[in-house]
Motif scaffolding. Structure first.
Motif, mmCIF file in Angstrom:
data_model
loop_
_atom_site.group_PDB
_atom_site.id
_atom_site.type_symbol
_atom_site.label_atom_id
_atom_site.label_comp_id
_atom_site.label_asym_id
_atom_site.label_seq_id
_atom_site.Cartn_x
_atom_site.Cartn_y
_atom_site.Cartn_z
ATOM 1 N N ALA A 175 -9.167 -5.119 25.306
ATOM 2 C CA ALA A 175 -10.503 -4.968 24.729
ATOM 3 C C ALA A 175 -10.920 -6.289 24.394
ATOM 4 O O ALA A 175 -12.084 -6.700 24.748
ATOM 5 C CB ALA A 175 -10.606 -4.117 23.541
ATOM 6 N N ASN A 176 -10.052 -7.141 23.621
ATOM 7 C CA ASN A 176 -10.448 -8.419 23.092
ATOM 8 C C ASN A 176 -10.394 -9.566 24.215
ATOM 9 O O ASN A 176 -11.058 -10.535 24.289
ATOM 10 C CB ASN A 176 -9.685 -8.865 22.008
ATOM 11 C CG ASN A 176 -9.974 -7.879 21.000
ATOM 12 O OD1 ASN A 176 -10.963 -7.729 20.527
ATOM 13 N ND2 ASN A 176 -8.914 -7.523 20.201
ATOM 14 N N PHE A 177 -9.223 -9.394 25.168
ATOM 15 C CA PHE A 177 -9.272 -10.214 26.492
ATOM 16 C C PHE A 177 -9.982 -9.440 27.504
ATOM 17 O O PHE A 177 -9.327 -9.069 28.414
ATOM 18 C CB PHE A 177 -7.936 -10.619 26.822
ATOM 19 C CG PHE A 177 -7.955 -11.442 28.100
ATOM 20 C CD1 PHE A 177 -8.435 -12.430 28.197
ATOM 21 C CD2 PHE A 177 -6.836 -10.777 29.227
ATOM 22 C CE1 PHE A 177 -8.345 -13.283 29.502
ATOM 23 C CE2 PHE A 177 -6.922 -11.709 30.216
ATOM 24 C CZ PHE A 177 -7.578 -12.719 30.531
ATOM 25 N N GLY A 178 -11.588 -9.251 26.980
ATOM 26 C CA GLY A 178 -11.997 -8.372 27.902
ATOM 27 C C GLY A 178 -13.446 -8.256 27.272
ATOM 28 O O GLY A 178 -13.884 -9.179 26.604
ATOM 29 N N PRO A 179 -13.821 -7.072 27.414
ATOM 30 C CA PRO A 179 -15.384 -6.736 27.074
ATOM 31 C C PRO A 179 -15.703 -6.833 25.768
ATOM 32 O O PRO A 179 -17.017 -7.145 25.283
ATOM 33 C CB PRO A 179 -15.799 -5.417 27.604
ATOM 34 C CG PRO A 179 -14.417 -4.844 27.814
ATOM 35 C CD PRO A 179 -13.405 -5.777 27.882
ATOM 36 N N ASN A 180 -14.804 -6.644 24.894
ATOM 37 C CA ASN A 180 -15.063 -6.773 23.275
ATOM 38 C C ASN A 180 -15.767 -8.215 22.962
ATOM 39 O O ASN A 180 -16.510 -8.301 22.008
ATOM 40 C CB ASN A 180 -14.084 -6.226 22.661
ATOM 41 C CG ASN A 180 -14.466 -6.147 21.161
ATOM 42 O OD1 ASN A 180 -15.429 -5.370 20.853
ATOM 43 N ND2 ASN A 180 -13.522 -6.622 20.032
ATOM 44 N N THR A 181 -15.099 -9.129 23.669
ATOM 45 C CA THR A 181 -15.452 -10.493 23.398
ATOM 46 C C THR A 181 -16.676 -10.879 24.505
ATOM 47 O O THR A 181 -17.767 -11.632 23.748
ATOM 48 C CB THR A 181 -14.279 -11.481 23.592
ATOM 49 O OG1 THR A 181 -13.334 -11.083 22.707
ATOM 50 C CG2 THR A 181 -14.583 -12.992 23.220
ATOM 51 N N THR A 182 -16.710 -10.361 25.582
ATOM 52 C CA THR A 182 -17.620 -11.125 26.501
ATOM 53 C C THR A 182 -18.977 -10.711 26.200
ATOM 54 O O THR A 182 -19.801 -11.050 26.369
ATOM 55 C CB THR A 182 -17.253 -10.729 27.972
ATOM 56 O OG1 THR A 182 -16.912 -9.509 28.132
ATOM 57 C CG2 THR A 182 -16.132 -11.693 28.381
ATOM 58 N N THR A 183 -19.141 -9.324 25.738
ATOM 59 C CA THR A 183 -20.459 -8.948 25.282
ATOM 60 C C THR A 183 -20.897 -9.174 24.357
ATOM 61 O O THR A 183 -22.212 -9.430 23.878
ATOM 62 C CB THR A 183 -20.293 -7.077 25.230
ATOM 63 O OG1 THR A 183 -19.271 -6.825 24.078
ATOM 64 C CG2 THR A 183 -19.853 -6.517 26.275
ATOM 65 N N PHE A 184 -20.243 -10.182 23.392
ATOM 66 C CA PHE A 184 -20.735 -10.778 22.499
ATOM 67 C C PHE A 184 -21.258 -12.271 22.774
ATOM 68 O O PHE A 184 -22.246 -12.615 22.174
ATOM 69 C CB PHE A 184 -19.708 -10.891 21.122
ATOM 70 C CG PHE A 184 -20.175 -12.074 20.191
ATOM 71 C CD1 PHE A 184 -20.904 -11.639 19.011
ATOM 72 C CD2 PHE A 184 -19.898 -13.492 20.200
ATOM 73 C CE1 PHE A 184 -21.199 -12.489 18.006
ATOM 74 C CE2 PHE A 184 -19.999 -14.321 19.103
ATOM 75 C CZ PHE A 184 -20.714 -13.879 18.023
ATOM 76 N N ILE A 185 -20.614 -12.798 23.952
ATOM 77 C CA ILE A 185 -21.000 -13.962 24.393
ATOM 78 C C ILE A 185 -22.279 -14.173 25.319
ATOM 79 O O ILE A 185 -23.062 -14.682 25.213
ATOM 80 C CB ILE A 185 -19.795 -14.772 25.043
ATOM 81 C CG1 ILE A 185 -18.734 -14.848 24.035
ATOM 82 C CG2 ILE A 185 -20.074 -16.040 25.796
ATOM 83 C CD1 ILE A 185 -17.313 -15.235 24.605
ATOM 84 N N VAL A 186 -22.254 -13.177 26.212
ATOM 85 C CA VAL A 186 -23.090 -13.271 27.499
ATOM 86 C C VAL A 186 -24.493 -13.228 26.914
ATOM 87 O O VAL A 186 -25.524 -13.862 27.697
ATOM 88 C CB VAL A 186 -22.774 -12.224 28.440
ATOM 89 C CG1 VAL A 186 -23.656 -12.184 29.620
ATOM 90 C CG2 VAL A 186 -21.351 -12.676 29.040
#
Length: 499
Positions: free
Chosen positions: A401-412
């Motif tokens: 989740a964290n090496f994945g969409p949980n982090t990228t959805t915050f950034i993009v």
């Protein structure tokens, strides 16, 4: 756009100010994680103090309400503060969101009175207000960090801000263990009661201590200048943007001041107009949908908690309240250290090397595999074998989740939209995520029961629930593949070109 000050931001070398901004911006996310992950041990203490007549079990309806009310507040905060960040400036509302978090954290601890109904109502009220403050911090922190960063390392800086959630999880567990250990040692001298009276003070103190790190960064938030991109592109004050950047970056005013400043003429179409959707509708759809889907899955992790507690923790009836809460917090700390925090920092390392889209695809894909691996044989094997293999799979759900969409959805979302819409669109995307979080944390908690137990009605059961979650991850993968655009190495000023 060829403004010198913005070009200087894109090419600026990494400086001390960037790391200071990571800490200052990350404190809201730290507080968010602290508040979320201190709730399981706190509900153990509340169950001991206020539900002794129900064998210390807080009813599922109360647990659901406590979780959902904070997430609802977060969604509202994301929408309101996201819009305010674009209308009146990031800096002007940044301190307000932090102050709401600090005061409401203190309010959660006080919770006015000592009768059960009064405590729960006041705690729910302050958790809602806390959620509003936390929600406001999401779009503001992401937007501010993206607008201060250079384009080469912007992803790593934003991922580092988001990684403060991992430290918030660890801090909540550590504070809970320390407070419970101190109260436990003190209680042995005065009482043999399994639920000492001071347990009602312990959970309040744990909640109130969450306000300390956020409060310590308030001064530095107030000292931060408005971002140059907002000042130059939204307020149309290029000279002031250059002066502000001279204060924080190692660059002279002569290097970034325009020789012959010309008035800028930004496009005049409003938010959510036909022109807006024609130019940015796909990006808003991909950001909001991806965040909605990942939060359904990420916040459903409490499905496993009762099974893990039964396997790895002693029966709470055999120990006092402090040891019970201590053990829950210790288990959370182990999971954070072994899977959650490593996931964040693997993202920090790779995000500007392989890109946001690939990381999001990897995360959704492996989360789907893990949920199906747990779900399909759940009643035939895992229900009676909560062994090391189960714990590894459980940890992998957090890691990917964290090496994945949980982090990228915050950034993009902070990289895809023009400056005048950036904070608003991040807030809309995040609010969609929190709707998914309510579905994941509350809806699936009720849906996962295959028989009546501890106040839960019979529903579709764990196998069906976990397979559905695997399907949600596959949907997220498809949305990422077909709709999400890569932003690695891309200047934010490319979003201003509406031709």
């Amino acid at each position: 756009m060829a403004l010198k000050v913005l070009s200087a931001l894109d090419t600026a070398r990494t400086q001390l100010y960037h790391f200071k901004a990571i800490i200052v911006a990350g404190m809201g996310l730290f507080t968010d994680a602290y508040d979320l992950f201190c709730i399981p041990p706190i509900l153990r203490l509340i169950g001991r103090v206020y539900y002794e007549d129900e064998q210390y079990n807080v009813p599922p309806a109360v647990v659901s309400s406590m979780v959902a009310i904070a997430l609802l507040g977060t969604a509202i905060g994301q929408l309101v503060f996201g819009r305010l960040g674009d209308l009146i400036g990031r800096r002007r509302v940044y301190g307000l969101s932090l102050m709401i978090m600090v005061l409401s954290s203190l309010g959660c601890g006080f919770s006015i009175c000592t009768t059960r109904s009064c405590v729960l109502v006041s705690l729910a009220l302050f958790r809602f207000i806390l959620g509003v403050g936390i929600g406001g911090d999401y779009p503001l922190s992401a937007t501010i960090m993206s607008e201060f960063a250079n384009k080469r390392t912007r992803g790593s800086f934003m991922a580092a801000v988001f990684s403060m959630q991992g430290f918030g999880i660890l801090a909540s567990s550590t504070v809970t263990m320390v407070v419970c250990a101190i109260f436990d040692r003190a209680s042995h001298n005065v009482s043999v009661d399994p639920t000492p009276k001071n347990a009602d003070i312990a959970w309040r103190l744990i909640l109130m201590l969450g306000a300390v790190p956020a409060g310590l960064t308030y001064y530095w938030r107030m000292m931060m200048p408005e971002t140059a991109r907002y000042t130059a592109l939204v307020e149309q004050n290029v000279l002031q943007a250059a002066k502000d950047m001279e204060k924080v970056l190692d660059v002279s005013i002569s290097q970034i001041e325009e020789d012959d400043p010309l008035p800028l003429h930004p496009p005049s179409y409003p938010l959510l107009s036909k022109q807006f959707f024609r130019r940015h509708g796909r990006d808003l759809f991909s950001c909001a949908t991806s965040w909605f889907l990942v939060d359904i899955v990420f916040y459903s992790s409490n499905l496993f908690q009762s099974q893990i507690y039964k396997k790895y923790l002693q029966d709470p009836k055999t120990m006092n309240a402090y040891k019970d809460a201590f053990n829950v917090a210790k288990l959370q700390a182990v999971v954070a250290l072994c899977s959650t925090i490593p996931g964040y920092w693997v993202t920090v390392y790779f995000i500007d090397r392989i890109g946001r889209v690939k990381i999001q695809q990897i995360g959704f894909f492996f989360m789907a595999i893990v949920y199906l691996a747990i779900g399909i044989p759940y009643y035939k094997y895992w229900a009676n074998n909560t062994n090391a293999g189960f714990m590894v799979l459980y940890g992998l759900t957090f890691f990917f989740a964290n090496f994945g969409p949980n982090t990228t959805t915050f950034i993009v979302p902070a990289e895809l939209f023009p400056a005048r819409f950036r904070s608003t669109c991040h807030g809309i995307s995040g609010a969609a995520g929190k709707v998914g979080a309510i579905i994941g944390s509350v809806g699936f908690m009720w849906a996962s029961q295959n028989h009546k137990e501890d106040g839960h009605p019979k529903a579709i059961g764990m196998t069906a629930s976990l397979v559905i979650l695997g399907g949600v991850c596959i949907m997220g993968l498809l949305v990422t593949c077909f709709f999400t655009r890569e932003t690695m190495g891309r200047s934010l000023e490319e979003n201003e070109n509406d031709n």
